[in-house]
Scaffold this motif. Structure first.
Motif, PDB file in Angstrom:
ATOM      1  N   LYS A 234      41.899 -11.436 -13.572  1.00  0.00           N
ATOM      2  CA  LYS A 234      40.651 -11.133 -14.254  1.00  0.00           C
ATOM      3  C   LYS A 234      39.787 -10.177 -13.433  1.00  0.00           C
ATOM      4  O   LYS A 234      39.172  -9.245 -13.965  1.00  0.00           O
ATOM      5  N   ASP A 235      39.727 -10.424 -12.122  1.00  0.00           N
ATOM      6  CA  ASP A 235      38.943  -9.534 -11.266  1.00  0.00           C
ATOM      7  C   ASP A 235      39.520  -8.130 -11.243  1.00  0.00           C
ATOM      8  O   ASP A 235      38.789  -7.149 -11.076  1.00  0.00           O
TER       9      ASP A 235
ATOM     10  N   VAL B  29      39.292 -10.062  -2.086  1.00  0.00           N
ATOM     11  CA  VAL B  29      38.366 -11.124  -1.711  1.00  0.00           C
ATOM     12  C   VAL B  29      37.716 -11.664  -2.982  1.00  0.00           C
ATOM     13  O   VAL B  29      37.093 -10.914  -3.745  1.00  0.00           O
ATOM     14  N   THR B  30      37.890 -12.928  -3.223  1.00  0.00           N
ATOM     15  CA  THR B  30      37.294 -13.565  -4.390  1.00  0.00           C
ATOM     16  C   THR B  30      36.020 -14.295  -3.989  1.00  0.00           C
ATOM     17  O   THR B  30      35.861 -14.713  -2.840  1.00  0.00           O
ATOM     18  N   GLN B  31      35.150 -14.463  -4.955  1.00  0.00           N
ATOM     19  CA  GLN B  31      33.897 -15.157  -4.682  1.00  0.00           C
ATOM     20  C   GLN B  31      34.150 -16.650  -4.523  1.00  0.00           C
ATOM     21  O   GLN B  31      35.001 -17.234  -5.199  1.00  0.00           O
TER      22      GLN B  31
ATOM     23  N   GLN C  82      37.624 -22.734 -11.061  1.00  0.00           N
ATOM     24  CA  GLN C  82      38.838 -21.924 -11.036  1.00  0.00           C
ATOM     25  C   GLN C  82      40.050 -22.848 -11.047  1.00  0.00           C
ATOM     26  O   GLN C  82      40.225 -23.675 -10.152  1.00  0.00           O
ATOM     27  N   LYS C  83      40.866 -22.693 -12.072  1.00  0.00           N
ATOM     28  CA  LYS C  83      42.074 -23.496 -12.172  1.00  0.00           C
ATOM     29  C   LYS C  83      43.248 -22.836 -11.454  1.00  0.00           C
ATOM     30  O   LYS C  83      44.138 -23.508 -10.961  1.00  0.00           O
ATOM     31  N   SER C  84      43.270 -21.519 -11.424  1.00  0.00           N
ATOM     32  CA  SER C  84      44.374 -20.799 -10.789  1.00  0.00           C
ATOM     33  C   SER C  84      43.828 -19.565 -10.096  1.00  0.00           C
ATOM     34  O   SER C  84      43.082 -18.779 -10.696  1.00  0.00           O
TER      35      SER C  84
ATOM     36  N   LYS D 140      34.293  -5.512  -9.917  1.00  0.00           N
ATOM     37  CA  LYS D 140      34.881  -6.306  -8.836  1.00  0.00           C
ATOM     38  C   LYS D 140      36.076  -5.613  -8.190  1.00  0.00           C
ATOM     39  O   LYS D 140      36.309  -5.739  -6.995  1.00  0.00           O
ATOM     40  N   SER D 141      36.842  -4.926  -8.995  1.00  0.00           N
ATOM     41  CA  SER D 141      38.035  -4.275  -8.456  1.00  0.00           C
ATOM     42  C   SER D 141      37.772  -2.874  -7.952  1.00  0.00           C
ATOM     43  O   SER D 141      38.701  -2.199  -7.510  1.00  0.00           O
TER      44      SER D 141
END
Length: 626
Positions: free
Chosen positions: A525-526, A497-499, A516-518, A532-533
């Motif tokens: 990165k997360d 789940v991304t912010q 966020q481009k991608s 975050k991970s």
């Protein structure tokens, strides 16, 4: 004032109202067009029949030699209709429109028709020749150009079954497991969609779909056969008999290990099983508490003998069983007392005949013996074998033999010792018993074989846990062809789940979040971010910190056992245990000493003198018991 008709028309504006309309003679126009087309066709034919091209092609069969009006009127549709009217000025011209192409002339059409007929007849002749070649050489009908391998387990595949439609395959083995394979649902990874152990710790000996394909008969090493549905769930379990009753006809079921079992080819609720208790029993799915009929094979002396395999005839009227004394006995399905046909010396006594198979015409019976032979018998004359093939090793009690769908070949497998060769699938001519073809399957014994008539595919079960399917891309239908063309499904990755990205166009640059481009790069990165991970914390070395214990055992109880319960220091004298820390407390006071700095700067401990033990002057009987 009276006015004439011309004056009224002039005043009202109807000057042309009374003029006669122009008329055309359609019949004359059509007749003129037809004549023009005939003349043009004649001129074209005269040009084609010039002396320089005197060679004429022979007319095809069925073509007329005269030029009909229908043939000559091919180009009439392209002519100008205005040449035939009464008011037309161009009626004197002979050629109207472009000339007729040579390809549309009658002779060209006839030549084209002859060439087409010749090509069609040639193609038909080629197809007939191919069919004749296949009839002369039955090896071309064997679908072995392609194969797929289904991995059941590392142990022997002892049971193999395919439903009548050819959509699902079921395999069973010595590992007690049954696997269900769906050709339409599988992809190129070739994975079974269900694995189960229906008979607990008993080896699977036989699996077969019913005539309708809705249930599966599962025969294992236990005394009770089971019926499963298409998804592997149990529908019925046969009753077990009383092993203390001597007369096996009076028990409700088998009392010893099962050897084989098959469905009735016509009645979907009936099946038979044979067991080491010396009986062959018929069962009805609607009554699982007791068998339907009991057949007792006997030796020549009338003693009990163990049947190793059983089979129904193609019409379901006869029940055949092969026994350990080498005999093959056949009963009428409705008469269970006396045998209808029997042969006492079909195979070598003391060997296990592994399979009985009836041909599609119902007159020939094939038997795969444990004496390394395969024989065919005529049911109408059951005394002597029709054909015999020897030197076919068989070390498994369920090695198969089956007939090809066209009933002209007989198929069986051979057994080999581990590391001493390759197991083969052999094809024999049914009439002459000449070996037509052989397939080296694998470096293990070939046990089960099945040639499905609808799919035209051959299934093979081996002793190293493989189930192979042989097929042809043109001659075979569905089955393995459905799954080999599907690509492997990718494993689903765990979704993180991304912010959510909040757009703030009027915020200051220092408070703006980078867009966020991608999504993939953000997930990477997360993943590197331990917060975050949710990266697991590394193990603790030493006694522990932060509320976590060390790596001695991973639990609080193990930590207590390691540090407290197994502490070998002697704490029987509490005063000595306290004084042991006196020097450290005096040099580094922390708890008690700072509170008594003013009132009692120097700690005074009471001296305890050990009492001297009294002399044992008193007698033993006066001493006080403690």
């Amino acid at each position: 004032m009276e006015m004439g008709d011309p004056d009224v028309g002039a005043v009202m504006g109807f000057s042309g109202f009374g003029k006669k309309a122009r008329t055309f003679d359609l019949d004359a126009i059509f007749e003129q067009t037809r004549r023009t087309a005939i003349e043009r066709s004649k001129k074209v034919l005269e040009k084609e029949q010039c002396p320089e091209e005197s060679v004429e092609s022979p007319p095809c069969a069925g073509s007329s030699g005269s030029v009909t009006e229908k043939d000559q009127g091919i180009a009439s549709s392209s002519s100008d209709d205005g040449s035939g009217g009464e008011d037309s000025d161009s009626s004197g011209s002979d050629l109207i429109g472009p000339p007729v192409p040579a390809s549309l002339s009658r002779l060209a059409i006839e030549e084209h028709a002859c060439d087409t007929d010749d090509r069609a007849s040639g193609d038909t002749d080629d197809e007939e020749e191919d069919e004749e070649d296949e009839d002369d050489n039955p090896v071309k009908r064997i679908p072995d150009s392609h194969e797929i391998t289904l991995i059941h387990s590392k142990k022997t595949v002892s049971a193999l079954g395919l439903d009548p439609s050819g959509a699902r395959l079921v395999t069973g083995g010595y590992d007690y497991e049954v696997k269900l394979w769906d050709f339409a649902g599988m992809d190129a990874s070739l994975q079974a969609f269900r694995t189960l152990q229906p008979c607990e710790c008993h080896q699977i000996k036989s699996l077969q779909y019913s005539a309708t394909g809705d249930v599966i008969l599962c025969v294992a090493g236990s005394a009770q056969a089971k019926v499963l549905d298409r998804d592997g769930f149990q529908v019925m379990e046969c009753a077990k008999g009383d092993q203390y009753i001597v007369d096996q006809a009076r028990t409700k079921g088998h009392t010893a290990m099962l050897n084989s079992g098959v469905w009735h080819p016509k009645i979907k609720e009936e099946f038979i099983t044979c067991s080491n208790d010396g009986t062959v029993r018929t069962w009805d799915m609607n009554n699982e508490k007791k068998h339907k009929n009991v057949f007792k094979p006997r030796t020549a002396q009338g003693k009990r003998v163990i049947p190793t395999t059983c089979a129904y005839s193609r019409d379901g009227k006869f029940i055949a069983a092969a026994c350990q004394d080498g005999s093959i006995q056949i009963w009428d399905r409705n008469m269970n007392v006396h045998t209808k046909f029997y042969n006492r010396q079909a195979h070598v006594p003391g060997t296990d005949t592994s399979c009985l198979s009836f041909s599609y015409d119902g007159y020939t019976l094939a038997s795969r013996g444990g004496d390394d032979t395969i024989k065919t018998w005529d049911v109408r004359n059951f005394r002597n074998a029709l054909n015999v093939a020897t030197d076919l090793p068989n070390i498994y009690p369920m090695t198969d033999c089956c007939f090809s769908p066209d009933d002209k070949m007989l198929v069986t497998g051979t057994s080999v010792q581990k590391g001493k060769g390759s197991g083969k699938l052999l094809f024999f001519d049914r009439e002459t018993f000449v070996k037509l073809y052989e397939i080296e399957v694998t470096d293990a014994s070939v046990i089960r074989c099945l040639w499905h008539p609808k799919l035209n595919q051959v299934m093979v079960g081996t002793a190293n846990g493989l189930a192979k399917v042989y097929y042809h891309p043109v001659k075979s239908q569905r089955g393995a062809k459905l799954c080999v063309v599907k690509t492997k499904r990718k494993a689903r990755q765990s979704q993180t789940v991304t912010q959510d990205y909040i757009i703030t166009p009027h915020a200051l640059p220092m408070f703006r979040e980078p867009r966020q481009k991608s999504t993939r790069k953000q997930l990477e990165k997360d993943r590197l971010d331990p917060v975050k991970s949710h990266k697991p914390e590394p193990p603790v070395s030493g006694p522990g910190r932060g509320g976590r214990v060390g790596t001695h055992g991973g639990t609080l109880s193990s930590f207590i056992v390691k540090n407290i319960a197994l502490d070998k220091t002697d704490d029987s004298n509490p005063r000595e245990a306290i004084l042991r820390h006196a020097k450290d407390a005096e040099q580094n006071p922390y708890w008690v000493a700072p509170a008594y700095v003013k009132t009692q700067p120097h700690a005074v401990f009471a001296a305890v003198e050990l009492e001297e033990e009294p002399e044992d002057d008193e007698p033993e009987w006066k001493k006080r018991k403690l």
